[in-house]
Design a protein around this motif. Structure first.
Motif, PDB file in Angstrom:
ATOM      1  N   LYS A 424       0.818  -1.215   0.000  1.00  0.00           N
ATOM      2  CA  LYS A 424       0.000   0.000   0.000  1.00  0.00           C
ATOM      3  C   LYS A 424       0.853   1.266   0.000  1.00  0.00           C
ATOM      4  CE  LYS A 424      -4.169  -2.110   1.789  1.00  0.00           C
ATOM      5  NZ  LYS A 424      -5.166  -2.226   2.874  1.00  0.00           N
ATOM      6  N   GLN A 425       2.019   1.202   0.618  1.00  0.00           N
ATOM      7  CA  GLN A 425       2.931   2.340   0.535  1.00  0.00           C
ATOM      8  C   GLN A 425       3.353   2.574  -0.907  1.00  0.00           C
ATOM      9  OE1 GLN A 425       5.956   1.130   3.252  1.00  0.00           O
ATOM     10  NE2 GLN A 425       4.897   1.889   5.054  1.00  0.00           N
ATOM     11  N   LEU A 426       3.648   1.503  -1.614  1.00  0.00           N
ATOM     12  CA  LEU A 426       4.047   1.636  -3.012  1.00  0.00           C
ATOM     13  C   LEU A 426       2.902   2.201  -3.847  1.00  0.00           C
ATOM     14  CD1 LEU A 426       6.041  -1.698  -3.431  1.00  0.00           C
ATOM     15  CD2 LEU A 426       6.984   0.610  -3.516  1.00  0.00           C
ATOM     16  N   GLU A 427       1.676   1.759  -3.570  1.00  0.00           N
ATOM     17  CA  GLU A 427       0.519   2.222  -4.341  1.00  0.00           C
ATOM     18  C   GLU A 427       0.232   3.701  -4.098  1.00  0.00           C
ATOM     19  OE1 GLU A 427      -2.782  -0.245  -3.404  1.00  0.00           O
ATOM     20  OE2 GLU A 427      -1.764  -2.095  -3.986  1.00  0.00           O
ATOM     21  N   PHE A 428       0.216   4.102  -2.832  1.00  0.00           N
ATOM     22  CA  PHE A 428      -0.261   5.445  -2.496  1.00  0.00           C
ATOM     23  C   PHE A 428       0.857   6.486  -2.431  1.00  0.00           C
ATOM     24  CE2 PHE A 428      -3.735   2.769  -1.145  1.00  0.00           C
ATOM     25  CZ  PHE A 428      -4.843   3.490  -1.574  1.00  0.00           C
ATOM     26  N   MET A 429       2.107   6.044  -2.283  1.00  0.00           N
ATOM     27  CA  MET A 429       3.203   7.005  -2.208  1.00  0.00           C
ATOM     28  C   MET A 429       4.255   6.781  -3.285  1.00  0.00           C
ATOM     29  SD  MET A 429       3.673   7.272   1.949  1.00  0.00           S
ATOM     30  CE  MET A 429       4.663   8.761   1.834  1.00  0.00           C
ATOM     31  N   GLY A 430       4.169   5.663  -3.984  1.00  0.00           N
ATOM     32  CA  GLY A 430       5.153   5.362  -5.015  1.00  0.00           C
ATOM     33  C   GLY A 430       4.575   5.263  -6.407  1.00  0.00           C
ATOM     34  N   ASP A 431       3.304   5.724  -6.577  1.00  0.00           N
ATOM     35  CA  ASP A 431       2.646   5.714  -7.898  1.00  0.00           C
ATOM     36  C   ASP A 431       2.644   4.335  -8.534  1.00  0.00           C
ATOM     37  OD1 ASP A 431       2.114   8.464  -7.802  1.00  0.00           O
ATOM     38  OD2 ASP A 431       4.120   8.937  -8.544  1.00  0.00           O
ATOM     39  N   ALA A 432       2.524   3.299  -7.707  1.00  0.00           N
ATOM     40  CA  ALA A 432       2.541   1.933  -8.224  1.00  0.00           C
ATOM     41  C   ALA A 432       1.145   1.512  -8.667  1.00  0.00           C
ATOM     42  CB  ALA A 432       3.065   0.968  -7.167  1.00  0.00           C
ATOM     43  N   VAL A 433       1.098   0.627  -9.642  1.00  0.00           N
ATOM     44  CA  VAL A 433      -0.127  -0.056 -10.045  1.00  0.00           C
ATOM     45  C   VAL A 433       0.035  -1.512  -9.642  1.00  0.00           C
ATOM     46  CG1 VAL A 433      -1.585  -0.775 -11.962  1.00  0.00           C
ATOM     47  CG2 VAL A 433      -0.554   1.500 -11.964  1.00  0.00           C
ATOM     48  N   SER A 434      -0.975  -2.078  -8.974  1.00  0.00           N
ATOM     49  CA  SER A 434      -0.866  -3.457  -8.506  1.00  0.00           C
ATOM     50  C   SER A 434      -2.061  -4.263  -8.978  1.00  0.00           C
ATOM     51  CB  SER A 434      -0.775  -3.504  -6.976  1.00  0.00           C
ATOM     52  OG  SER A 434      -1.991  -3.096  -6.397  1.00  0.00           O
ATOM     53  N   ALA A 435      -1.842  -5.564  -9.095  1.00  0.00           N
ATOM     54  CA  ALA A 435      -2.909  -6.506  -9.427  1.00  0.00           C
ATOM     55  C   ALA A 435      -2.801  -7.665  -8.458  1.00  0.00           C
ATOM     56  CB  ALA A 435      -2.774  -6.997 -10.869  1.00  0.00           C
ATOM     57  N   GLY A 436      -3.878  -7.922  -7.695  1.00  0.00           N
ATOM     58  CA  GLY A 436      -3.845  -8.974  -6.693  1.00  0.00           C
ATOM     59  C   GLY A 436      -4.495 -10.245  -7.193  1.00  0.00           C
ATOM     60  N   ILE A 437      -3.874 -11.379  -6.882  1.00  0.00           N
ATOM     61  CA  ILE A 437      -4.399 -12.667  -7.311  1.00  0.00           C
ATOM     62  C   ILE A 437      -4.080 -13.710  -6.249  1.00  0.00           C
ATOM     63  CG2 ILE A 437      -2.345 -13.449  -8.560  1.00  0.00           C
ATOM     64  CD1 ILE A 437      -5.855 -13.700 -10.038  1.00  0.00           C
ATOM     65  N   VAL A 438      -4.998 -14.662  -6.057  1.00  0.00           N
ATOM     66  CA  VAL A 438      -4.793 -15.760  -5.108  1.00  0.00           C
ATOM     67  C   VAL A 438      -4.462 -17.019  -5.890  1.00  0.00           C
ATOM     68  CG1 VAL A 438      -5.894 -17.214  -3.362  1.00  0.00           C
ATOM     69  CG2 VAL A 438      -6.317 -14.750  -3.386  1.00  0.00           C
ATOM     70  N   LEU A 439      -3.386 -17.684  -5.461  1.00  0.00           N
ATOM     71  CA  LEU A 439      -2.963 -18.924  -6.076  1.00  0.00           C
ATOM     72  C   LEU A 439      -2.959 -20.039  -5.042  1.00  0.00           C
ATOM     73  CD1 LEU A 439      -0.904 -16.434  -7.223  1.00  0.00           C
ATOM     74  CD2 LEU A 439      -0.446 -18.256  -8.866  1.00  0.00           C
ATOM     75  N   ALA A 459      -6.159  -5.153 -14.446  1.00  0.00           N
ATOM     76  CA  ALA A 459      -4.928  -5.946 -14.464  1.00  0.00           C
ATOM     77  C   ALA A 459      -5.119  -7.250 -13.697  1.00  0.00           C
ATOM     78  CB  ALA A 459      -3.773  -5.146 -13.875  1.00  0.00           C
ATOM     79  N   ALA A 460      -5.840  -7.204 -12.576  1.00  0.00           N
ATOM     80  CA  ALA A 460      -6.096  -8.420 -11.817  1.00  0.00           C
ATOM     81  C   ALA A 460      -6.940  -9.405 -12.624  1.00  0.00           C
ATOM     82  CB  ALA A 460      -6.787  -8.071 -10.500  1.00  0.00           C
ATOM     83  N   CYS A 461      -7.941  -8.890 -13.333  1.00  0.00           N
ATOM     84  CA  CYS A 461      -8.740  -9.769 -14.201  1.00  0.00           C
ATOM     85  C   CYS A 461      -7.886 -10.376 -15.307  1.00  0.00           C
ATOM     86  CB  CYS A 461      -9.908  -8.987 -14.798  1.00  0.00           C
ATOM     87  SG  CYS A 461     -11.215  -8.592 -13.620  1.00  0.00           S
ATOM     88  N   ALA A 462      -6.994  -9.577 -15.869  1.00  0.00           N
ATOM     89  CA  ALA A 462      -6.114 -10.090 -16.917  1.00  0.00           C
ATOM     90  C   ALA A 462      -5.212 -11.195 -16.375  1.00  0.00           C
ATOM     91  CB  ALA A 462      -5.274  -8.954 -17.498  1.00  0.00           C
ATOM     92  N   LEU A 463      -4.702 -11.029 -15.163  1.00  0.00           N
ATOM     93  CA  LEU A 463      -3.894 -12.091 -14.548  1.00  0.00           C
ATOM     94  C   LEU A 463      -4.707 -13.367 -14.375  1.00  0.00           C
ATOM     95  CD1 LEU A 463      -1.696 -10.647 -11.656  1.00  0.00           C
ATOM     96  CD2 LEU A 463      -0.948 -11.682 -13.801  1.00  0.00           C
ATOM     97  N   ALA A 464      -5.957 -13.222 -13.919  1.00  0.00           N
ATOM     98  CA  ALA A 464      -6.810 -14.389 -13.726  1.00  0.00           C
ATOM     99  C   ALA A 464      -7.045 -15.111 -15.044  1.00  0.00           C
ATOM    100  CB  ALA A 464      -8.140 -13.963 -13.103  1.00  0.00           C
ATOM    101  N   VAL A 465      -7.250 -14.345 -16.107  1.00  0.00           N
ATOM    102  CA  VAL A 465      -7.446 -14.948 -17.428  1.00  0.00           C
ATOM    103  C   VAL A 465      -6.187 -15.697 -17.862  1.00  0.00           C
ATOM    104  CG1 VAL A 465      -7.823 -14.435 -19.872  1.00  0.00           C
ATOM    105  CG2 VAL A 465      -9.163 -13.248 -18.122  1.00  0.00           C
ATOM    106  N   LEU A 466      -5.036 -15.075 -17.678  1.00  0.00           N
ATOM    107  CA  LEU A 466      -3.770 -15.715 -18.047  1.00  0.00           C
ATOM    108  C   LEU A 466      -3.598 -17.038 -17.309  1.00  0.00           C
ATOM    109  CD1 LEU A 466      -1.042 -15.371 -19.570  1.00  0.00           C
ATOM    110  CD2 LEU A 466      -0.177 -14.265 -17.504  1.00  0.00           C
ATOM    111  N   LEU A 467      -3.855 -17.037 -16.005  1.00  0.00           N
ATOM    112  CA  LEU A 467      -3.695 -18.250 -15.211  1.00  0.00           C
ATOM    113  C   LEU A 467      -4.745 -19.293 -15.571  1.00  0.00           C
ATOM    114  CD1 LEU A 467      -2.895 -16.596 -11.786  1.00  0.00           C
ATOM    115  CD2 LEU A 467      -1.326 -17.978 -13.146  1.00  0.00           C
ATOM    116  N   ALA A 468      -5.983 -18.858 -15.821  1.00  0.00           N
ATOM    117  CA  ALA A 468      -7.033 -19.815 -16.182  1.00  0.00           C
ATOM    118  C   ALA A 468      -6.672 -20.567 -17.453  1.00  0.00           C
ATOM    119  CB  ALA A 468      -8.368 -19.084 -16.347  1.00  0.00           C
TER     120      ALA A 468
END
Length: 476
Positions: A424-439, A459-468
């Motif tokens: 969250k520090q990276l997202e809110f103070m480091g201009d990061a974009v994140s995608a969360g996925i459970v494996l 991006a998270a949906c795209a990761l899920a599609v890639l893994l599926a």
């Protein structure tokens, strides 16, 4: 055979400071050398500095090219200047001229050994002529020639310095590259669990419009319609599984996934614990031999490539066995996004093993497990403090020689609290974009947050599609 982290060398500040050689101290035959491995970052940085962005494809003489990426010729030549200015004669040297013949291209991954040897001295002007040559790792000559300098007339000693890191940004983002890769694969059916607020419902419909998913909305129909009406969204043509409440939605979504009717799940407006409570029981049919864990795939302007933080959402205080599965899941995700041998940094507060700090003991054990083949597919090192994991300069200052330090693809945090705060520090103070996925389950699971921006949800949906799609041929 699995790679183990190479031994670490004493810190550079334990060595005597470098000093020069005055003209009177130089004799014909004196020499010095340095080694340097060419990386793609070297090529890009030199292109920015010189304005020459073209010579990046190697040619084999036929004009077809051999598929390699090569350095600008003057990049290799600049290593001569570095050698003369820092080692022989060293600080205080004034460059006069250079003449080189280039004999072979230098490709990304090549290691050059650059050598200079005193060939002649001119006492009247303190000028020194030096023979120069460079060999690659196969001992093939890359260039040869001469350099002329004015040698210093007094001794100069300078403290060893660590150069600042320079990171280049621009071009297509990692998120866009992920979208471009995933779209041709085709949409997958995704159960969206209880999307009864505007944010989660809109995310599902936008992922559908982007061609990523075919959503199955699992929720009370009346609440869905109310959320859609409030947000001005159209549910025509969308599959809906009408259930009584959020708990029933989680159970029904798990049933659809176990039956193969959907290939991935996405959390809506229910709590993460409620969704996982329906997924994790053995009776749900979605468990594998692996521990379930969460990965954030993160891209930030402060780092040259996307990387993974794990586990920052599910395992609160994992022990060694749980951390081993967390690492395995992260390596699988890295493979899925095209990193063949991910560099995995096991984080702690320090980079040395301390019996009073469990995270350092776990890190050492995980690295030994990788060395013994119990964790495969990546290169592990740890314990590493965060700065040493992501900054080559910080690693050099502390004398850390490692295949992972400064270039980590995966950051394994000690516990959920530290990982969640870091992400969250990276997202809110480091201009990061994140995608969360459970494996670790039989289907990938997208965990969204109400604070997630649109790009992170997509991006998270795209990761899920890639893994599926990956799971179709290689079930977890």
């Amino acid at each position: 055979m699995h790679d183990a982290a190479p031994p670490r060398t004493p810190p550079s500040d334990a060595l005597p400071p470098p000093h020069n050689r005055t003209f009177d101290e130089l004799e014909v035959g004196d020499g010095a050398s340095l080694q340097r491995r060419l990386t793609i970052e070297d090529i890009r940085l030199f292109a920015v500095l010189s304005g020459d962005a073209e010579p990046q494809a190697a040619e084999d003489g036929s004009g077809e090219g051999d598929g390699g990426v090569i350095a600008h010729g003057m990049w290799a030549a600049s290593l001569v200047a570095a050698l003369l200015g820092t080692r022989l004669p060293g600080p205080g040297t004034r460059y006069v001229g250079q003449s080189l013949r280039f004999l072979a291209p230098v490709r990304v991954g090549d290691t050059l050994t650059v050598e200079v040897t005193v060939a002649a001295r001119d006492p009247a002007q303190r000028r020194v002529r030096l023979a120069c040559r460079a060999l690659n790792q196969d001992q093939a000559p890359v260039f040869e020639g001469e350099a002329e300098v004015v040698a210093p007339d007094r001794r100069i000693a300078r403290s060893r310095a660590t150069l600042p890191e320079v990171r280049l940004h621009g071009g297509t983002s990692g998120t866009q590259r992920l979208f471009d890769h995933v779209r041709p694969l085709g949409a997958v059916r995704m159960a969206v669990v209880h999307p009864c607020d505007a944010l989660s419902l809109r995310a599902a419909l936008e992922a559908r419009a982007a061609g990523l998913i075919e959503p199955v909305l699992v929720a009370p129909r009346a609440r869905l319609q109310a959320a859609a009406d409030e947000a001005g969204l159209d549910l025509d043509g969308i599959a809906i599984e009408d259930v009584a409440h959020s708990h029933a939605a989680a159970v029904r979504a798990a049933e659809l996934a176990a039956a193969g009717e959907v290939e991935t799940l996405m959390k809506g407006s229910l709590h993460t614990d409620e969704l996982l409570a329906a997924v994790l029981p053995a009776a749900a049919g979605l468990r594998t031999k692996r521990r379930v864990s969460h990965c954030f795939l993160i891209e930030t302007p402060a780092y040259p490539r996307p990387f993974i933080i794990t586990d920052a959402a599910i395992n609160i205080a994992p022990g060694l066995e749980e951390k081993a599965d967390i690492v395995r899941n992260a390596i699988d995700l890295a493979h899925a996004i095209g990193v063949d041998a991910p560099r995995v940094a096991i984080l702690a507060a320090v980079e040395t093993v301390n019996p009073r700090m469990v995270a350092t003991l776990d890190a050492a054990a995980l690295c030994k497990m990788a060395e013994r083949g119990q964790i495969a597919g990546g290169v592990l090192d740890g314990p590493l403090a965060f700065d040493n994991a992501v900054s080559a300069a910080a690693a050099r200052i502390k004398g850390i020689e490692s295949a992972v330090a400064g270039r980590a693809d995966v950051l394994v945090v000690p516990d959920l609290e530290s990982g969640n705060m870091l992400a969250k520090q990276l997202e809110f103070m480091g201009d990061a974009v994140s995608a969360g996925i459970v494996l670790g389950a039989k289907v990938p699971i997208v965990l969204t947050s109400r604070a997630d921006p649109h790009e992170a949800r997509m991006a998270a949906c795209a990761l899920a599609v890639l893994l599926a799609h990956r799971y179709r041929n290689a079930p977890p």
